[in-house]
Design a protein around this motif. Structure first.
Motif, PDB file in Angstrom:
ATOM      1  N   PRO A 117       1.457  -3.370   0.311  1.00  0.00           N
ATOM      2  CA  PRO A 117       0.990  -3.316  -1.085  1.00  0.00           C
ATOM      3  C   PRO A 117      -0.469  -3.726  -1.263  1.00  0.00           C
ATOM      4  O   PRO A 117      -1.173  -3.152  -2.112  1.00  0.00           O
ATOM      5  CB  PRO A 117       1.934  -4.293  -1.796  1.00  0.00           C
ATOM      6  CG  PRO A 117       3.186  -4.265  -0.984  1.00  0.00           C
ATOM      7  CD  PRO A 117       2.727  -4.112   0.432  1.00  0.00           C
ATOM      8  N   ASN A 118      -0.950  -4.704  -0.494  1.00  0.00           N
ATOM      9  CA  ASN A 118      -2.348  -5.116  -0.666  1.00  0.00           C
ATOM     10  C   ASN A 118      -3.310  -4.025  -0.214  1.00  0.00           C
ATOM     11  O   ASN A 118      -4.409  -3.881  -0.768  1.00  0.00           O
ATOM     12  CB  ASN A 118      -2.625  -6.430   0.075  1.00  0.00           C
ATOM     13  CG  ASN A 118      -2.259  -6.368   1.537  1.00  0.00           C
ATOM     14  OD1 ASN A 118      -1.398  -5.596   1.936  1.00  0.00           O
ATOM     15  ND2 ASN A 118      -2.882  -7.194   2.355  1.00  0.00           N
ATOM     16  N   GLU A 119      -2.921  -3.226   0.771  1.00  0.00           N
ATOM     17  CA  GLU A 119      -3.740  -2.083   1.168  1.00  0.00           C
ATOM     18  C   GLU A 119      -3.736  -1.012   0.079  1.00  0.00           C
ATOM     19  O   GLU A 119      -4.769  -0.401  -0.219  1.00  0.00           O
ATOM     20  CB  GLU A 119      -3.219  -1.481   2.474  1.00  0.00           C
ATOM     21  CG  GLU A 119      -3.302  -2.385   3.683  1.00  0.00           C
ATOM     22  CD  GLU A 119      -2.713  -1.718   4.917  1.00  0.00           C
ATOM     23  OE1 GLU A 119      -3.473  -1.053   5.646  1.00  0.00           O
ATOM     24  OE2 GLU A 119      -1.496  -1.856   5.147  1.00  0.00           O
ATOM     25  N   TRP A 120      -2.567  -0.796  -0.498  1.00  0.00           N
ATOM     26  CA  TRP A 120      -2.406   0.187  -1.574  1.00  0.00           C
ATOM     27  C   TRP A 120      -3.317  -0.142  -2.760  1.00  0.00           C
ATOM     28  O   TRP A 120      -3.906   0.741  -3.385  1.00  0.00           O
ATOM     29  CB  TRP A 120      -0.943   0.206  -2.006  1.00  0.00           C
ATOM     30  CG  TRP A 120      -0.621   0.970  -3.240  1.00  0.00           C
ATOM     31  CD1 TRP A 120      -0.635   0.516  -4.526  1.00  0.00           C
ATOM     32  CD2 TRP A 120      -0.206   2.341  -3.317  1.00  0.00           C
ATOM     33  NE1 TRP A 120      -0.265   1.513  -5.390  1.00  0.00           N
ATOM     34  CE2 TRP A 120       0.012   2.637  -4.683  1.00  0.00           C
ATOM     35  CE3 TRP A 120       0.021   3.332  -2.370  1.00  0.00           C
ATOM     36  CZ2 TRP A 120       0.437   3.900  -5.112  1.00  0.00           C
ATOM     37  CZ3 TRP A 120       0.451   4.579  -2.809  1.00  0.00           C
ATOM     38  CH2 TRP A 120       0.642   4.862  -4.150  1.00  0.00           C
ATOM     39  N   GLU A 121      -3.469  -1.425  -3.055  1.00  0.00           N
ATOM     40  CA  GLU A 121      -4.300  -1.828  -4.180  1.00  0.00           C
ATOM     41  C   GLU A 121      -5.772  -1.517  -3.959  1.00  0.00           C
ATOM     42  O   GLU A 121      -6.523  -1.310  -4.914  1.00  0.00           O
ATOM     43  CB  GLU A 121      -4.129  -3.326  -4.450  1.00  0.00           C
ATOM     44  CG  GLU A 121      -2.761  -3.687  -5.019  1.00  0.00           C
ATOM     45  CD  GLU A 121      -2.611  -5.174  -5.260  1.00  0.00           C
ATOM     46  OE1 GLU A 121      -3.582  -5.916  -4.999  1.00  0.00           O
ATOM     47  OE2 GLU A 121      -1.532  -5.596  -5.705  1.00  0.00           O
ATOM     48  N   ILE A 122      -6.199  -1.478  -2.696  1.00  0.00           N
ATOM     49  CA  ILE A 122      -7.597  -1.164  -2.401  1.00  0.00           C
ATOM     50  C   ILE A 122      -7.880   0.306  -2.690  1.00  0.00           C
ATOM     51  O   ILE A 122      -8.858   0.655  -3.355  1.00  0.00           O
ATOM     52  CB  ILE A 122      -7.927  -1.490  -0.938  1.00  0.00           C
ATOM     53  CG1 ILE A 122      -7.780  -2.996  -0.684  1.00  0.00           C
ATOM     54  CG2 ILE A 122      -9.338  -1.030  -0.571  1.00  0.00           C
ATOM     55  CD1 ILE A 122      -7.916  -3.389   0.777  1.00  0.00           C
ATOM     56  N   ASN A 175      -5.626   4.404  -2.865  1.00  0.00           N
ATOM     57  CA  ASN A 175      -4.442   5.207  -2.590  1.00  0.00           C
ATOM     58  C   ASN A 175      -4.699   6.649  -3.010  1.00  0.00           C
ATOM     59  O   ASN A 175      -5.576   6.935  -3.828  1.00  0.00           O
ATOM     60  CB  ASN A 175      -3.190   4.636  -3.276  1.00  0.00           C
ATOM     61  CG  ASN A 175      -3.371   4.478  -4.765  1.00  0.00           C
ATOM     62  OD1 ASN A 175      -3.309   5.460  -5.514  1.00  0.00           O
ATOM     63  ND2 ASN A 175      -3.603   3.247  -5.214  1.00  0.00           N
TER      64      ASN A 175
END
Length: 391
Positions: free
Chosen positions: A311-316, A318
């Motif tokens: 999820p933290n990657e997704w927030e950067i 997508n």
């Protein structure tokens, strides 16, 4: 307390400028003029000008290490600047070794800097290491760590090792043939590498920027101690640091019984599971390029795009229309349950590695229409949507 003889003989007398520059060292009884001349005469190779290499190089240059070698094939990226303090905004796109060399000379023009832009390889490592008194390894992958260890053993060189991940770091000193028979090597600590999926790099798992300074400071300290022969080096001891708890722990390292002697360098990519033999390769996985995906989206023929990052990657960043389903041991089954076995599936992640593994699981579960997004989200940003953030 264990002491070792100085690693380096005293060099030429200090000039007046050098005496002025290093006067605070010269006032320390354990260092003094002789110790500073040893530092001046030292040749130290730093592997990597990244998170650990950056502060290490700056501190060694400030301390007066006469010759600093830097090996790094990478270029400065904007995401490096959060922790790689030797580089600046003006360095983005530049070879890291050139950026580091310039910063070192701005800090201390007395230092000789030798740069190497080729990737460290088994056929060149021993000869390269033989030119230096001491090696410092701050790399973030196990294949290079084992290569450095084995090459140092064959070249009979001590080395300082550091490692960082998220909020934690480790440091030790390895020297197989240390005086007094007290030597150890990295294989005594880690006889076998972990599976690749359990060893993410900083680019995959993240790192707390200031952690680099804490670990690099210890590495630099150990280097100066070895060069001058003062203090108790970290041979046979591992320092583990937890930045969140602000806790340092010391763990003993013992010689591994019945270990196999290192007589030559091998294929470290295969050893670390990064190049499995052909008969052990995963089943072929069909791919879709990001340009093909863009065309499908433009034509309103979008596949089911599943993003298996955290999820933290997704927030950067997508991809529009993607569905987040973080990778887990059961995510393939969860995808089939959610979308059915005949769904037109495209699986994505940061660069394509994790998504490929999920695709393999889906194919084993008899999903006939599954493809891996080639290059992942990074390729999408680079080729389709450069206005988006990256990492």
């Amino acid at each position: 307390m264990m002491t070792l003889p100085p690693l380096v003989e005293p060099g030429e007398p200090l000039s007046r400028e050098e005496v002025n520059r290093y006067s605070r060292h010269l006032l320390i009884p354990n260092v003094g003029m002789e110790g500073q001349r040893r530092i001046k005469n030292a040749k130290v190779l730093v592997i990597g000008a990244g998170g650990l290499g950056s502060p290490t190089l700056l501190y060694l240059a400030a301390a007066g290490v006469g010759t600093l070698g830097i090996i790094d094939f990478d270029r400065v990226d904007e995401s490096n600047l959060q922790r790689q303090i030797i580089h600046t905004v003006d360095s983005i796109g530049e070879l890291k070794v050139e950026s580091a060399k310039r910063a070192i000379h701005q800090l201390n023009p007395h230092i000789k800097v030798e740069t190497y832009t080729d990737r460290l390889e088994p056929d060149t490592a021993v000869e390269l290491f033989s030119r230096y008194d001491l090696i410092l390894d701050g790399t973030d992958n196990f294949a290079t760590r084992y290569l450095v260890n084995d090459a140092c053993m064959l070249a009979d060189k001590p080395y300082v090792w550091g490692s960082i991940f998220r909020f934690e770091g480790q440091v030790s000193v390895f020297w197989e043939n240390a005086p007094g028979g007290i030597g150890l090597n990295y294989r005594d600590l880690y006889p076998e590498p972990p599976p690749p999926e359990l060893a993410p790099s900083c680019a995959q798992g993240g790192v707390f920027g200031v952690l680099c300074a804490s670990i690099a400071s210890i590495m630099s300290t150990e280097a100066i101690k070895l060069i001058t022969g003062i203090g108790d080096p970290l041979i046979g001891r591992l320092i583990a640091y937890d930045a969140l708890d602000m806790c340092y722990r010391e763990l003993p390292i013992r010689r591994l019984p019945n270990r196999t002697p290192v007589t030559e360098l091998g294929d470290y990519q295969t050893f670390c599971g990064l190049n499995p033999p052909a008969d052990a390769m995963a089943i072929p996985v069909p791919v879709m390029t990001v340009l093909e995906l863009k065309e499908r989206l433009d034509q309103a023929q979008a596949p089911v795009l599943v993003d298996v990052r955290d999820p933290n990657e997704w927030e950067i960043v997508n991809i529009p229309g993607a569905i987040l389903m973080p990778k887990s041991p059961t995510v393939a089954a969860e995808i089939l349950t959610a979308f059915g076995p005949n769904a037109d599936l495209v699986i994505s992640c940061r660069s394509g590695a994790r998504s490929k593994a999920v695709c393999e699981e889906l194919i084993k579960l008899n999903a006939p229409k599954v493809r891996n997004l080639e290059g992942g989200v990074l390729a999408w940003v680079e080729q389709v949507a450069p206005e988006l953030a990256s990492y």
